[in-house]
Design a protein around this motif. Structure first.
Motif, mmCIF file in Angstrom:
data_model
loop_
_atom_site.group_PDB
_atom_site.id
_atom_site.type_symbol
_atom_site.label_atom_id
_atom_site.label_comp_id
_atom_site.label_asym_id
_atom_site.label_seq_id
_atom_site.Cartn_x
_atom_site.Cartn_y
_atom_site.Cartn_z
ATOM 1 N N ASN A 75 0.852 -1.200 0.000
ATOM 2 C CA ASN A 75 0.000 0.000 0.000
ATOM 3 C C ASN A 75 0.887 1.248 0.000
ATOM 4 O O ASN A 75 2.117 1.143 0.064
ATOM 5 N N GLY A 76 0.253 2.393 -0.060
ATOM 6 C CA GLY A 76 1.000 3.648 -0.139
ATOM 7 C C GLY A 76 1.688 3.998 1.166
ATOM 8 O O GLY A 76 2.775 4.601 1.166
ATOM 9 N N THR A 77 1.091 3.624 2.278
ATOM 10 C CA THR A 77 1.695 3.910 3.579
ATOM 11 C C THR A 77 3.011 3.146 3.729
ATOM 12 O O THR A 77 4.016 3.702 4.200
ATOM 13 N N PHE A 102 -3.066 13.584 4.510
ATOM 14 C CA PHE A 102 -3.653 12.381 5.067
ATOM 15 C C PHE A 102 -2.718 11.857 6.165
ATOM 16 O O PHE A 102 -1.508 12.050 6.103
ATOM 17 N N ALA A 104 -1.353 9.192 6.920
ATOM 18 C CA ALA A 104 -0.244 8.284 6.589
ATOM 19 C C ALA A 104 1.088 9.025 6.456
ATOM 20 O O ALA A 104 2.141 8.463 6.786
ATOM 21 N N MET A 163 3.641 17.068 -0.309
ATOM 22 C CA MET A 163 2.493 16.283 -0.781
ATOM 23 C C MET A 163 1.771 17.094 -1.853
ATOM 24 O O MET A 163 1.554 18.297 -1.675
ATOM 25 N N ASP A 189 5.388 12.691 -1.256
ATOM 26 C CA ASP A 189 4.189 11.878 -1.064
ATOM 27 C C ASP A 189 3.288 12.187 -2.258
ATOM 28 O O ASP A 189 2.532 13.156 -2.259
ATOM 29 N N ALA A 191 1.010 10.191 -3.432
ATOM 30 C CA ALA A 191 -0.066 9.194 -3.356
ATOM 31 C C ALA A 191 -1.297 9.606 -4.164
ATOM 32 O O ALA A 191 -2.014 8.759 -4.691
ATOM 33 N N GLU A 192 -1.523 10.924 -4.258
ATOM 34 C CA GLU A 192 -2.743 11.405 -4.919
ATOM 35 C C GLU A 192 -2.447 11.887 -6.338
ATOM 36 O O GLU A 192 -3.352 12.393 -7.007
ATOM 37 N N SER A 213 0.094 5.687 -4.309
ATOM 38 C CA SER A 213 -0.900 4.794 -3.706
ATOM 39 C C SER A 213 -1.915 4.352 -4.752
ATOM 40 O O SER A 213 -2.290 5.135 -5.632
ATOM 41 N N LYS A 218 -8.170 5.992 -5.119
ATOM 42 C CA LYS A 218 -7.200 6.765 -5.893
ATOM 43 C C LYS A 218 -7.532 6.699 -7.389
ATOM 44 O O LYS A 218 -8.452 6.017 -7.801
HETATM 45 C C1 PLP Z 1 -3.876 7.623 0.080
HETATM 46 C C2 PLP Z 1 -2.759 8.381 0.682
HETATM 47 C C3 PLP Z 1 -1.684 7.746 1.333
HETATM 48 C C4 PLP Z 1 -1.642 6.313 1.718
HETATM 49 O O1 PLP Z 1 -1.943 5.381 0.818
HETATM 50 P P1 PLP Z 1 -2.557 3.954 1.241
HETATM 51 O O2 PLP Z 1 -2.377 3.191 -0.020
HETATM 52 O O3 PLP Z 1 -3.992 4.174 1.586
HETATM 53 O O4 PLP Z 1 -1.762 3.394 2.356
HETATM 54 C C5 PLP Z 1 -0.624 8.523 1.764
HETATM 55 N N1 PLP Z 1 -0.628 9.839 1.625
HETATM 56 C C6 PLP Z 1 -1.630 10.500 1.040
HETATM 57 C C7 PLP Z 1 -1.557 11.976 0.908
HETATM 58 C C8 PLP Z 1 -2.752 9.792 0.566
HETATM 59 O O5 PLP Z 1 -3.767 10.469 0.016
#
Ligand code: PLP
Length: 396
Positions: A75-77, A102, A104, A163, A189, A191-192, A213, A218
């Motif tokens: 996962n992203g975390t 977020f 994480a 981020m 980060d 992730a988004e 992520s 997503k």
């Molecule tokens: C979704 C997200 C994560 C974590 O991703 P997961 O796959 O849900 O663990 C980390 N940082 C941000 C900003 C996110 O939006």
């Protein structure tokens, strides 16, 4: 006041041509080879942590993002956790991260025994405020032997993690400069932000490492999943090693040379990822179309602003958001209630990280802009299907 709220709800509904009973904030969209690739995993028995789809997904991600290397994770975390470790984050270090993120982004730091040091947001694109951060670091830090020391806590500030909020890229050129000035390792980060570009280059690999992520909400999903991006061959090798229980490659021996993590992405999830990635260009087009519709309907409405991409960037418009004027901030909850009651799912932004109980004593700069944003932001429906011209409901 009520009339403005009703007008907002009405306007949003006119954009949402796909109108089932309930409109989700962000739902997955499977319209490609998902069934075929997942079936192949089941038919061949290759469902777990090794298999051809894992290798292919990593290669496809590298190709799409322009990063030299991509390492898939569970996962992203988990990806962020490994990013921090690779950036040299150690127990007792501080790492600068936005409070508007977020949870994480902060939690993955805590896994390393490090301390989040919260930084201020800017209110145009919702990223970090580079000017204020520069002034702040100038005041509170000193550089000793190429190490950035927080004069107030005596702790070593090792890195900065930025981020790309809701998919809108931060100003990476200026951030790279700031990191050089204060001897900070840059982590993204992202992730988004899969599909977002800064001055024509995909985000997520400008610093040493970046995290993606593929959670269910997503822009593309593997069910659950993530990836580490880097341009550094040695870092990529370490990322793979640390996410695969630090096992030394050998046909049959179980040799592990340090405490590693089981953060591998299963092949069955990677199969989904390969199919989703094939459709990403299409997803990006439909999201851009939806954002354009939102932008047009809110253009002449007093009392709020639709969040748009910066001039220097191309955003993936992962999640669309409205920012109420400060004079309307008391109406945020009424608007949320009205939208959700009308089956238009909408949400506030995350609670600011420095207000969470586990981070309430963490160091921070003045966070008044982030606090103001938190009171006024509303996330509105942004699924891929909402931007498609031939939606499911019309087709059936
Ligand atoms: C979704 C997200 C994560 C974590 O991703 P997961 O796959 O849900 O663990 C980390 N940082 C941000 C900003 C996110 O939006």
């Amino acid at each position: 006041m009520m009339s403005l709220l009703n007008e907002i709800v009405h306007k949003i509904k006119t954009v949402l041509s796909y109108s089932p009973h309930f409109i989700a904030l962000h739902e997955p969209y499977f319209d490609g080879n998902e069934w075929e690739y997942v079936k192949e995993c089941l038919d061949t028995g290759w469902v777990s942590s090794v298999g051809k789809f894992v290798d292919r997904f990593e290669q496809d991600l590298a190709n799409f993002t322009g990063a030299k290397y991509a390492v898939a994770t569970v996962n992203g975390t988990a990806a962020l956790h490994i990013c921090y470790l690779l950036a040299g984050v150690k127990t007792g270090n501080e790492v600068l991260i936005p409070t508007l993120s977020f949870v994480a982004t902060a939690n993955a730091l805590s896994y390393c025994g490090a301390i989040p040091h919260f930084i201020e947001a800017e209110d145009k694109f919702l990223g970090i405020d580079v000017n204020l951060l520069d002034q702040y670091l100038n005041d509170i830090t000193e550089i000793k032997n190429n190490v950035c020391i927080n004069k107030l806590t005596g702790r070593h500030i090792q890195a900065l993690c930025v981020m790309h909020t809701l998919g809108h890229p931060v100003d990476l050129d200026r951030i790279v400069e700031l990191c050089k000035k204060y001897h900070l390792t840059l982590i993204e980060d992202a992730a988004e932000a899969l599909g977002s570009y800064y001055k024509g280059i995909h985000v997520g690999h400008r610093g040493l490492v970046g995290a993606l992520s593929f959670n269910g909400n997503k822009i593309i999903t593997t069910g659950g999943g993530g990836a580490i991006l880097t341009n550094d061959a040695n870092i990529a090798k370490q990322a793979k090693h640390m996410t695969t229980t630090a096992k030394l490659p050998h046909p049959w021996l179980f040799e592990h040379d340090k405490v590693g993590y089981n953060y591998r992405l299963p092949n069955i999830n990677a199969a989904l990822g390969c199919a989703q990635l094939e459709q990403l260009p299409k997803f990006l087009n439909t999201k851009r179309l939806l954002a354009k519709k939102y932008k047009n309907i809110f253009l002449n409405l007093q009392g709020l602003r639709f969040i748009q991409e910066p001039d220097y960037a191309k955003s993936n418009y992962w999640l669309n958001a409205l920012l109420l004027d400060s004079s309307f901030e008391d109406s945020r909850d009424s608007l949320l209630e009205l939208l959700n009651k009308s089956n238009v799912m909408s949400r506030p932004i995350w609670n600011l990280l420095h207000t969470l109980p586990m981070y309430k004593d963490s160091p921070r700069m003045t966070l008044s802009v982030a606090e103001a944003l938190h009171k006024r932001l509303i996330k509105i429906p942004s699924s891929v299907i909402l931007g498609t011209t031939h939606s499911k409901s019309e087709a059936s």
